[in-house]
Design a protein around this motif. Structure first.
Motif, PDB file in Angstrom:
ATOM      1  N   LYS A  20       0.823  -1.213   0.000  1.00 15.64           N
ATOM      2  CA  LYS A  20       0.000   0.000   0.000  1.00 15.64           C
ATOM      3  C   LYS A  20       0.854   1.259   0.000  1.00 15.64           C
ATOM      4  CE  LYS A  20      -4.109  -1.870   2.201  1.00 15.64           C
ATOM      5  NZ  LYS A  20      -5.001  -1.806   3.372  1.00 15.64           N
ATOM      6  N   GLY A  23       2.322   1.733  -3.528  1.00 15.19           N
ATOM      7  CA  GLY A  23       1.254   2.163  -4.442  1.00 15.19           C
ATOM      8  C   GLY A  23       0.866   3.610  -4.218  1.00 15.19           C
ATOM      9  N   ASN A  24       0.738   4.003  -2.953  1.00 21.05           N
ATOM     10  CA  ASN A  24       0.387   5.392  -2.645  1.00 21.05           C
ATOM     11  C   ASN A  24       1.481   6.351  -3.088  1.00 21.05           C
ATOM     12  OD1 ASN A  24      -2.093   4.758  -1.543  1.00 21.05           O
ATOM     13  ND2 ASN A  24      -1.306   4.574   0.534  1.00 21.05           N
ATOM     14  N   ILE A  26       3.613   5.930  -5.557  1.00 24.55           N
ATOM     15  CA  ILE A  26       3.583   6.017  -7.026  1.00 24.55           C
ATOM     16  C   ILE A  26       2.404   6.872  -7.481  1.00 24.55           C
ATOM     17  CG2 ILE A  26       3.230   4.688  -9.145  1.00 24.55           C
ATOM     18  CD1 ILE A  26       4.830   2.416  -7.779  1.00 24.55           C
ATOM     19  N   ARG A  27       1.238   6.672  -6.893  1.00 21.34           N
ATOM     20  CA  ARG A  27       0.064   7.499  -7.262  1.00 21.34           C
ATOM     21  C   ARG A  27       0.325   8.974  -6.981  1.00 21.34           C
ATOM     22  NH1 ARG A  27      -2.227   3.360  -4.549  1.00 21.34           N
ATOM     23  NH2 ARG A  27      -3.253   1.813  -5.834  1.00 21.34           N
ATOM     24  N   ARG A  28       0.941   9.251  -5.841  1.00 24.54           N
ATOM     25  CA  ARG A  28       1.255  10.639  -5.478  1.00 24.54           C
ATOM     26  C   ARG A  28       2.251  11.241  -6.475  1.00 24.54           C
ATOM     27  NH1 ARG A  28       1.828   9.646  -0.453  1.00 24.54           N
ATOM     28  NH2 ARG A  28       4.024   9.124  -0.541  1.00 24.54           N
ATOM     29  N   VAL A  30       2.700  10.342  -9.651  1.00 22.75           N
ATOM     30  CA  VAL A  30       2.014  10.557 -10.936  1.00 22.75           C
ATOM     31  C   VAL A  30       1.121  11.793 -10.850  1.00 22.75           C
ATOM     32  CG1 VAL A  30       0.339   9.589 -12.568  1.00 22.75           C
ATOM     33  CG2 VAL A  30       2.160   8.146 -11.641  1.00 22.75           C
ATOM     34  N   LYS A  31       0.481  11.995  -9.714  1.00 24.76           N
ATOM     35  CA  LYS A  31      -0.356  13.190  -9.523  1.00 24.76           C
ATOM     36  C   LYS A  31       0.494  14.461  -9.596  1.00 24.76           C
ATOM     37  CE  LYS A  31      -3.773  15.075  -6.327  1.00 24.76           C
ATOM     38  NZ  LYS A  31      -4.442  14.893  -5.037  1.00 24.76           N
ATOM     39  N   SER A  45      -0.733   5.945 -16.432  1.00 24.81           N
ATOM     40  CA  SER A  45      -1.956   5.457 -15.792  1.00 24.81           C
ATOM     41  C   SER A  45      -2.198   4.010 -16.219  1.00 24.81           C
ATOM     42  CB  SER A  45      -3.139   6.349 -16.160  1.00 24.81           C
ATOM     43  OG  SER A  45      -3.383   6.267 -17.541  1.00 24.81           O
ATOM     44  N   THR A  46      -3.211   3.398 -15.664  1.00 25.28           N
ATOM     45  CA  THR A  46      -3.575   2.022 -16.011  1.00 25.28           C
ATOM     46  C   THR A  46      -3.989   1.980 -17.472  1.00 25.28           C
ATOM     47  OG1 THR A  46      -4.348   1.760 -13.775  1.00 25.28           O
ATOM     48  CG2 THR A  46      -5.100   0.124 -15.348  1.00 25.28           C
ATOM     49  N   ARG A  50       0.688  -0.732 -13.687  1.00 23.86           N
ATOM     50  CA  ARG A  50      -0.189  -1.524 -12.830  1.00 23.86           C
ATOM     51  C   ARG A  50       0.438  -1.649 -11.454  1.00 23.86           C
ATOM     52  NH1 ARG A  50      -0.307  -6.271 -16.797  1.00 23.86           N
ATOM     53  NH2 ARG A  50      -0.230  -4.946 -18.604  1.00 23.86           N
ATOM     54  N   LEU A  51      -0.372  -1.428 -10.441  1.00 22.50           N
ATOM     55  CA  LEU A  51       0.101  -1.514  -9.066  1.00 22.50           C
ATOM     56  C   LEU A  51      -0.461  -2.775  -8.422  1.00 22.50           C
ATOM     57  CD1 LEU A  51      -0.422   2.219  -8.113  1.00 22.50           C
ATOM     58  CD2 LEU A  51       1.623   1.123  -9.017  1.00 22.50           C
TER      59      LEU A  51
END
Length: 67
Positions: A20, A23-24, A26-28, A30-31, A45-46, A50-51
């Protein structure tokens, strides 16, 4: 529960917590990238990125990165 069972459960919890966190992060990232380069953020993005338990970057086509 015996000691081995507790250690196995703890190992699973540690792996889930790490999954988690990665993943968080990486999402942060990309944002944050989206603030400066929306095309790159869309690319990341997907399904390209893939996470999960096995994060994977798999672009649909070959990328010619300008360096």
């Amino acid at each position: 529960m015996n000691r081995i069972g507790r250690r196995l459960r703890q190992a699973c919890n540690d792996r889930e917590r790490l999954r988690k966190a990665v993943g968080n992060a990486i999402r942060r990232a990309v944002k944050d990238i989206a603030k400066y380069d929306s095309q790159l953020a869309a690319h990341l993005s997907t399904p390209t990125l893939r996470l999960g338990f096995h994060p994977l970057y798999a672009p649909a086509e070959e990328i010619d990165w300008a360096t």
